[in-house]
Design an enzyme around this catalytic site. Structure first.
Site, PDB file in Angstrom:
ATOM      1  N   HIS A   1      -1.063 -10.565  -0.685  1.00  0.00           N
ATOM      2  CA  HIS A   1      -0.362 -10.282  -2.118  1.00  0.00           C
ATOM      3  C   HIS A   1      -1.003  -9.263  -3.097  1.00  0.00           C
ATOM      4  O   HIS A   1      -0.919  -9.408  -4.315  1.00  0.00           O
ATOM      5  CB  HIS A   1       0.210 -11.493  -2.737  1.00  0.00           C
ATOM      6  CG  HIS A   1       1.207 -12.132  -1.981  1.00  0.00           C
ATOM      7  ND1 HIS A   1       0.889 -13.101  -0.962  1.00  0.00           N
ATOM      8  CD2 HIS A   1       2.605 -12.326  -2.044  1.00  0.00           C
ATOM      9  CE1 HIS A   1       2.081 -13.590  -0.377  1.00  0.00           C
ATOM     10  NE2 HIS A   1       2.938 -13.022  -0.969  1.00  0.00           N
TER      11      HIS A   1
ATOM     12  N   HIS B   1       0.794  -1.289   0.270  1.00  0.00           N
ATOM     13  CA  HIS B   1      -0.092  -0.053  -0.044  1.00  0.00           C
ATOM     14  C   HIS B   1       0.913   1.170   0.020  1.00  0.00           C
ATOM     15  O   HIS B   1       2.085   1.202   0.134  1.00  0.00           O
ATOM     16  CB  HIS B   1      -0.804   0.025   1.216  1.00  0.00           C
ATOM     17  CG  HIS B   1      -0.406   0.358   2.474  1.00  0.00           C
ATOM     18  ND1 HIS B   1      -1.014   0.767   3.651  1.00  0.00           N
ATOM     19  CD2 HIS B   1       0.981   0.021   3.041  1.00  0.00           C
ATOM     20  CE1 HIS B   1      -0.120   0.829   4.544  1.00  0.00           C
ATOM     21  NE2 HIS B   1       0.973   0.509   4.298  1.00  0.00           N
TER      22      HIS B   1
ATOM     23  N   CYS C   1       6.028   6.170   4.460  1.00  0.00           N
ATOM     24  CA  CYS C   1       4.609   5.357   4.009  1.00  0.00           C
ATOM     25  C   CYS C   1       3.893   6.187   2.940  1.00  0.00           C
ATOM     26  O   CYS C   1       2.881   5.599   2.524  1.00  0.00           O
ATOM     27  CB  CYS C   1       3.807   5.258   5.412  1.00  0.00           C
ATOM     28  SG  CYS C   1       4.483   4.210   6.539  1.00  0.00           S
TER      29      CYS C   1
ATOM     30  N   HIS D   1       3.687  -4.965   3.635  1.00  0.00           N
ATOM     31  CA  HIS D   1       3.749  -5.450   5.176  1.00  0.00           C
ATOM     32  C   HIS D   1       3.095  -7.077   5.352  1.00  0.00           C
ATOM     33  O   HIS D   1       2.565  -7.487   4.315  1.00  0.00           O
ATOM     34  CB  HIS D   1       2.558  -4.680   6.028  1.00  0.00           C
ATOM     35  CG  HIS D   1       2.967  -3.200   6.216  1.00  0.00           C
ATOM     36  ND1 HIS D   1       3.912  -2.925   7.307  1.00  0.00           N
ATOM     37  CD2 HIS D   1       2.442  -2.123   5.513  1.00  0.00           C
ATOM     38  CE1 HIS D   1       3.833  -1.491   7.012  1.00  0.00           C
ATOM     39  NE2 HIS D   1       2.939  -1.067   6.108  1.00  0.00           N
TER      40      HIS D   1
ATOM     41  N   GLU E   1       0.458  -4.479  11.772  1.00  0.00           N
ATOM     42  CA  GLU E   1       1.002  -4.306  10.446  1.00  0.00           C
ATOM     43  C   GLU E   1       2.633  -4.295  10.622  1.00  0.00           C
ATOM     44  O   GLU E   1       3.262  -4.777   9.522  1.00  0.00           O
ATOM     45  CB  GLU E   1       0.808  -2.599  10.342  1.00  0.00           C
ATOM     46  CG  GLU E   1       1.400  -2.271   9.312  1.00  0.00           C
ATOM     47  CD  GLU E   1       1.114  -0.567   9.094  1.00  0.00           C
ATOM     48  OE1 GLU E   1       0.170  -0.355   8.358  1.00  0.00           O
ATOM     49  OE2 GLU E   1       1.551   0.153   9.621  1.00  0.00           O
TER      50      GLU E   1
ATOM     51  N   HIS F   1       4.911   0.336  -0.469  1.00  0.00           N
ATOM     52  CA  HIS F   1       6.000  -0.345   0.454  1.00  0.00           C
ATOM     53  C   HIS F   1       5.048  -1.569   0.863  1.00  0.00           C
ATOM     54  O   HIS F   1       3.642  -1.475   0.389  1.00  0.00           O
ATOM     55  CB  HIS F   1       6.385   0.101   1.727  1.00  0.00           C
ATOM     56  CG  HIS F   1       5.231   0.765   2.429  1.00  0.00           C
ATOM     57  ND1 HIS F   1       4.614   1.872   2.184  1.00  0.00           N
ATOM     58  CD2 HIS F   1       4.662   0.434   3.689  1.00  0.00           C
ATOM     59  CE1 HIS F   1       3.880   2.073   3.240  1.00  0.00           C
ATOM     60  NE2 HIS F   1       4.159   1.164   4.243  1.00  0.00           N
TER      61      HIS F   1
END
Length: 133
Positions: free
Chosen positions: A68, A14, A23, A29, A123, A27
């Site tokens: 994914h 995201h 952010c 998580h 996260e 990137h």
């Protein structure tokens, strides 16, 4: 009151719009969603709900829609680029923050008539957001 918790791990990418900092960039998580269900009474089997039912409904939905996958706000200009390149993404009405992803999963569980009490989205190993009503 009885509670059960099912933990579901998934990976997502995201970026955050209107955000100053790293952010704001694309990137990813390795996340964990913890779905807490609650009931004042147990069913005839002595359960709030079968963990397998949570897995077959909520985990399947997460795997099909979020795992994914790039989670993007509907206003993100990257939507056109990903569409043109036939990349997988999931559009959210809101910025794809941990808080909003937790709410998204909560709302899905609630729509499936699960007695959801809260959803916690980890996260990272040290940071989580929780949505509850």
């Amino acid at each position: 009151m009885y509670q059960i918790l099912k933990s579901i791990s998934f990976c997502y990418g995201h970026r955050l719009l209107k955000y100053q900092g790293p952010c704001a960039n694309l990137h990813g998580h390795n996340a964990r969603a913890e779905i807490t269900l609650a009931s004042e009474q147990l069913d005839e089997r002595g359960m709030v709900m079968d963990f397998g039912d949570i897995k077959s409904v909520i985990k399947t939905w997460i795997d099909d829609n979020l795992d994914h996958t790039m989670l993007l706000c509907k206003d993100d200009p990257l939507v056109a680029v990903l569409t043109d390149n036939q990349e997988k993404f999931y559009l959210m009405d809101k910025n794809p923050t941990a808080e909003n992803i937790a709410e998204l999963i909560f709302n899905y569980a609630e729509q499936q008539n699960f007695p959801v009490e809260s959803v916690t989205l980890w996260e990272s190993d040290t940071s989580f957001a929780r949505f509850l009503r």
